[in-house]
Scaffold this motif. Structure first.
Motif, short mmCIF file in Angstrom:
data_model
loop_
_atom_site.label_atom_id
_atom_site.label_comp_id
_atom_site.label_asym_id
_atom_site.label_seq_id
_atom_site.Cartn_x
_atom_site.Cartn_y
_atom_site.Cartn_z
N GLU A 181 -10.83 54.78 -30.20
CA GLU A 181 -10.39 54.29 -28.90
C GLU A 181 -11.52 53.71 -28.06
N SER A 182 -12.72 53.65 -28.61
CA SER A 182 -13.85 53.05 -27.92
C SER A 182 -14.89 52.67 -28.95
N GLY A 183 -15.82 51.82 -28.54
CA GLY A 183 -16.89 51.40 -29.45
C GLY A 183 -17.98 50.67 -28.70
N ASP A 184 -19.08 50.40 -29.40
CA ASP A 184 -20.21 49.70 -28.81
C ASP A 184 -20.00 48.20 -28.86
N ARG A 185 -20.85 47.47 -28.15
CA ARG A 185 -20.76 46.02 -28.22
C ARG A 185 -21.12 45.55 -29.63
N GLY A 186 -20.68 44.34 -29.94
CA GLY A 186 -20.83 43.84 -31.30
C GLY A 186 -19.48 43.73 -31.96
N ILE A 187 -19.47 43.73 -33.28
CA ILE A 187 -18.23 43.59 -34.04
C ILE A 187 -17.78 44.96 -34.53
N SER A 188 -16.51 45.26 -34.34
CA SER A 188 -15.95 46.53 -34.84
C SER A 188 -14.47 46.32 -35.14
N GLN A 189 -13.81 47.38 -35.53
CA GLN A 189 -12.42 47.28 -35.96
C GLN A 189 -11.68 48.57 -35.61
N VAL A 190 -10.41 48.44 -35.19
CA VAL A 190 -9.59 49.62 -34.96
C VAL A 190 -8.41 49.59 -35.92
N THR A 191 -7.89 50.75 -36.19
CA THR A 191 -6.72 50.89 -37.03
C THR A 191 -5.54 51.35 -36.18
N VAL A 192 -4.46 50.59 -36.21
CA VAL A 192 -3.23 50.95 -35.50
C VAL A 192 -2.28 51.57 -36.52
N THR A 193 -1.90 52.81 -36.27
CA THR A 193 -1.06 53.56 -37.22
C THR A 193 0.35 53.72 -36.65
N PHE A 194 1.34 53.32 -37.43
CA PHE A 194 2.75 53.41 -37.02
C PHE A 194 3.44 54.51 -37.81
N THR A 195 4.24 55.31 -37.11
CA THR A 195 5.07 56.29 -37.80
C THR A 195 6.38 55.63 -38.25
N GLU A 196 7.12 56.31 -39.10
CA GLU A 196 8.39 55.76 -39.58
C GLU A 196 9.39 55.71 -38.42
N TYR A 197 10.19 54.66 -38.39
CA TYR A 197 11.17 54.46 -37.31
C TYR A 197 12.56 54.47 -37.95
N SER A 198 13.19 55.65 -37.97
CA SER A 198 14.46 55.81 -38.68
C SER A 198 15.58 56.10 -37.69
N ILE A 199 16.37 55.10 -37.40
CA ILE A 199 17.58 55.26 -36.60
C ILE A 199 18.66 54.38 -37.20
N GLU A 200 19.89 54.64 -36.82
CA GLU A 200 20.97 53.78 -37.29
C GLU A 200 21.04 52.53 -36.42
N GLY A 201 21.35 51.43 -37.09
CA GLY A 201 21.48 50.17 -36.37
C GLY A 201 20.13 49.50 -36.15
N GLU A 202 20.20 48.37 -35.48
CA GLU A 202 19.00 47.59 -35.22
C GLU A 202 18.49 47.84 -33.81
N ASP A 203 17.24 48.13 -33.72
CA ASP A 203 16.61 48.35 -32.43
C ASP A 203 15.12 48.07 -32.58
N LYS A 204 14.38 48.20 -31.54
CA LYS A 204 12.94 48.02 -31.60
C LYS A 204 12.27 48.83 -30.50
N ARG A 205 11.04 49.17 -30.70
CA ARG A 205 10.26 49.84 -29.66
C ARG A 205 8.95 49.06 -29.50
N GLU A 206 8.47 49.04 -28.26
CA GLU A 206 7.35 48.17 -27.93
C GLU A 206 6.26 48.94 -27.19
N ALA A 207 5.06 48.47 -27.31
CA ALA A 207 3.91 49.02 -26.59
C ALA A 207 2.93 47.89 -26.34
N THR A 208 2.04 48.12 -25.40
CA THR A 208 0.99 47.15 -25.12
C THR A 208 -0.36 47.85 -25.19
N LEU A 209 -1.21 47.37 -26.08
CA LEU A 209 -2.57 47.91 -26.20
C LEU A 209 -3.49 47.07 -25.32
#
Length: 594
Positions: free
Chosen positions: A78-106
């Motif tokens: 969730e933080s890092g030094d100046r320069g080049i780096s990389q983060v990993t965004v991990t998603f859990t399984e989204y199991s519901i009936e029908g079509e839907d979506k969930r949203e977030a802003t990083l």
């Protein structure tokens, strides 16, 4: 095509702007100023399965933080030094009936700069595609073109790619964040930001890349900083160039460009001045001028004083001879009193445009030495930022003694497993066949220059090799050209495709070659402390030059010749007060690759 260069090459000359030898790499990047914070993606859309996505981060000014994680969408770290780096965004399984979506802003923050990434996870595996960038299909094809050519082709097959960006940014960003890619590029000393050697250019279909050099002023400089103040020191000026006609010379200083003072590269406040400098001096366009506010040193300190005058330059399509200085030196050995006959050549680019001129220089050295021949040759490559492997081979053949004939100069190993071998063939007509070769290096020495040093190291003791100066760039990867045609354009890609191995099987100098004589710079010791000793910098070949002086001390016996030539650095070591951000020219093969 873009009209300016954005890659940071502080070389104001056209080293070799031909189709087979890219040097200034114009048309590579967008001309917009470099932002303090850049992200490799601005939107992520995934399906309902558990998965991970990576975001590349470039923070130029300060460290960074990210907020906005949700229970189903977490970011690490969730933080890092100046320069080049990389983060990993991990998603859990989204199991519901029908079509839907969930949203977030990083939300990513670095200093006063903020960037966001919109994140969407759908409850079905079938997700709507985002609006495609016009270059989307081209980027997909560019990625495919790598698979059988690029040195790390295996990783390109398995790495996620964001195609929704312009072709040039995609090309650079995609390579920059590949985890295994440690040959294709280097990093700035000041902020550890990575740059890539491989590049791409776009030309309208039906046109051919012409051989006209880009607009330039015919000089090269570097930036230094004291107490938050930036100043530029001219490293050399090419004969008959705009800078030469303006009476500028090696060792001159300036700190303003068109009345705009250079900023402080440590803070974001300097971005405007910094990019103005790049646009005006490094990549001028028709109609540009450069009015340089000159500086001098006051008393016996490092205080920079405005001289109250300026020098105005107009750029030209100038191509300068890379042979900067020729000198034949005769001195007696201090012990035996035997005469030494030494050739000294300052050579700034392995440029095939000046092949005949290089041969003529060696013919002159051979004639100056007479029947007894040269005892030593000093080749000054401190400002040589690469060129073609063929020209490096020619230089080797003009230098080496007969004992080197038939020995391996280099074995080129290509991404697909193919190999090609070049051998030393001493030139009978113009070759000086020097038994002892001394090479001067610096942090700017790169590519084809390093190839030559490594090749000569491979044939010791057939030749005595002495290397003097500082650690080199560490570019041990060469380029081949590949073209992807579309209906309207051609995309020429210069791809990191081969490495170079010497006769001893040595090749891994990705972290630079370090002289066995110890690191030595013209800026060290008294040369930094006492500015009044800097007057020699206006003359190439001056005896006060500590690097040339060291070489001549070995020649005449004031110091014992070292037992080794160079050793290979095992990690990147970049530090110091001199701004290290000159990107070298690529090392390429002139033979076109289909």
């Amino acid at each position: 095509m873009h009209s300016r260069l954005q890659k940071y090459i502080f070389a104001l000359l056209a080293a070799a702007a031909i189709a087979s030898l890219p040097s200034c790499k114009d048309d590579m990047y967008d001309n917009s100023p470099k932002e303090p914070l850049e992200l490799s993606q601005t939107e992520i859309i995934v399906g309902n399965g558990a998965t991970t996505v990576h975001i590349g981060i470039t923070a130029r000014g300060q460290g960074w933080t990210v907020t906005g994680s949700e229970s189903w969408c977490t970011v690490d770290p969730e933080s890092g030094d100046r320069g080049i780096s990389q983060v990993t965004v991990t998603f859990t399984e989204y199991s519901i009936e029908g079509e839907d979506k969930r949203e977030a802003t990083l939300t990513f923050t670095s200093g006063g700069e903020t960037k966001t990434v919109k994140v969407t996870q759908h409850s079905t595996s079938k997700i709507p595609l985002p609006t495609e960038h016009p270059d989307h299909l081209i980027n997909e094809e560019i990625r495919l073109q790598y698979l059988d050519k690029w040195y790390y082709n295996g990783e390109t097959r398995t790495t996620d790619a964001d195609y929704n960006q312009s072709y040039d940014k995609f090309y650079s960003n995609y390579l920059k964040f590949l985890k295994k890619n440690d040959l294709d590029g280097n990093a700035w000393a000041s902020n550890n930001e990575r740059y890539i050697y491989s590049y791409i250019e776009q030309n309208p279909k039906g046109t051919t890349a012409n051989d006209t050099p880009p607009l330039n002023y015919g000089m090269e400089f570097e930036l230094l900083e004291w107490n938050g103040k930036l100043a530029a020191r001219i490293l050399y000026v090419l004969k008959n160039s705009p800078a030469d006609r303006a009476k500028l010379k090696r060792g001159d200083w300036f700190y303003k460009v068109n009345d705009v003072r250079m900023g402080n590269w440590i803070t974001n406040k300097g971005d405007y001045q910094y990019n103005y400098l790049i646009d005006t001096l490094v990549s001028p366009i028709p109609g540009d001028i450069a009015k340089l506010g000159m500086l001098t040193f006051r008393n016996y300190s490092l205080e920079l004083t405005d001289m109250g005058n300026s020098v105005t330059l107009s750029p030209e399509n100038f191509r300068g001879n890379p042979i900067l200085h020729h000198q034949f030196i005769t001195r007696a050995n201090v012990d035996t009193q035997d005469p030494t006959r030494t050739g000294y050549l300052v050579y700034n680019s392995f440029d095939p445009h000046f092949r005949d001129e290089l041969i003529a220089e060696f013919t002159q050295f051979k004639n100056e030495a007479g029947n007894d021949g040269l005892t030593h040759f000093i080749l000054d490559l401190r400002y040589n930022k690469s060129g073609t492997v063929e020209m490096a081979g020619l230089m080797g053949n003009l230098l080496v003694p007969e004992a080197a004939r038939g020995k391996v100069f280099a074995q080129y190993k290509f991404a697909g497993g193919e190999t090609a071998t070049a051998t030393f063939e001493p030139d009978e007509t113009s070759g000086v066949k020097a038994p002892t070769i001394l090479i001067i290096t610096s942090k700017y020495t790169a590519g084809a220059a390093e190839l030559l040093i490594n090749a000569l190291k491979g044939i010791e003791p057939d030749v005595k090799l002495v290397v003097i100066g500082n650690i080199t760039e560490g570019m041990n990867v060469g380029m081949v050209k590949q073209t992807y045609p579309t209906e309207d354009n051609e995309y020429n890609m210069w791809i990191a495709a081969f490495t170079c191995t010497n006769a001893l099987g040595e090749w891994d100098y990705r972290f630079g070659l370090t002289p066995a004589t110890g690191k030595l710079s013209e800026w060290e010791g008294d040369n930094l402390k006492w500015p009044e000793t800097w007057g020699w910098r206006g003359t190439v070949g001056a005896t006060e030059d500590p690097l040339l002086k060291k070489a001549m001390d070995y020649v005449v016996g004031n110091e014992e010749m070292p037992k080794g030539s160079v050793f290979y650095e095992t990690s990147r070591k970049r530090a110091g007060y001199v701004r290290r951000f000159c990107v070298p020219d690529n090392m390429v093969m002139e033979t076109k690759t289909e």
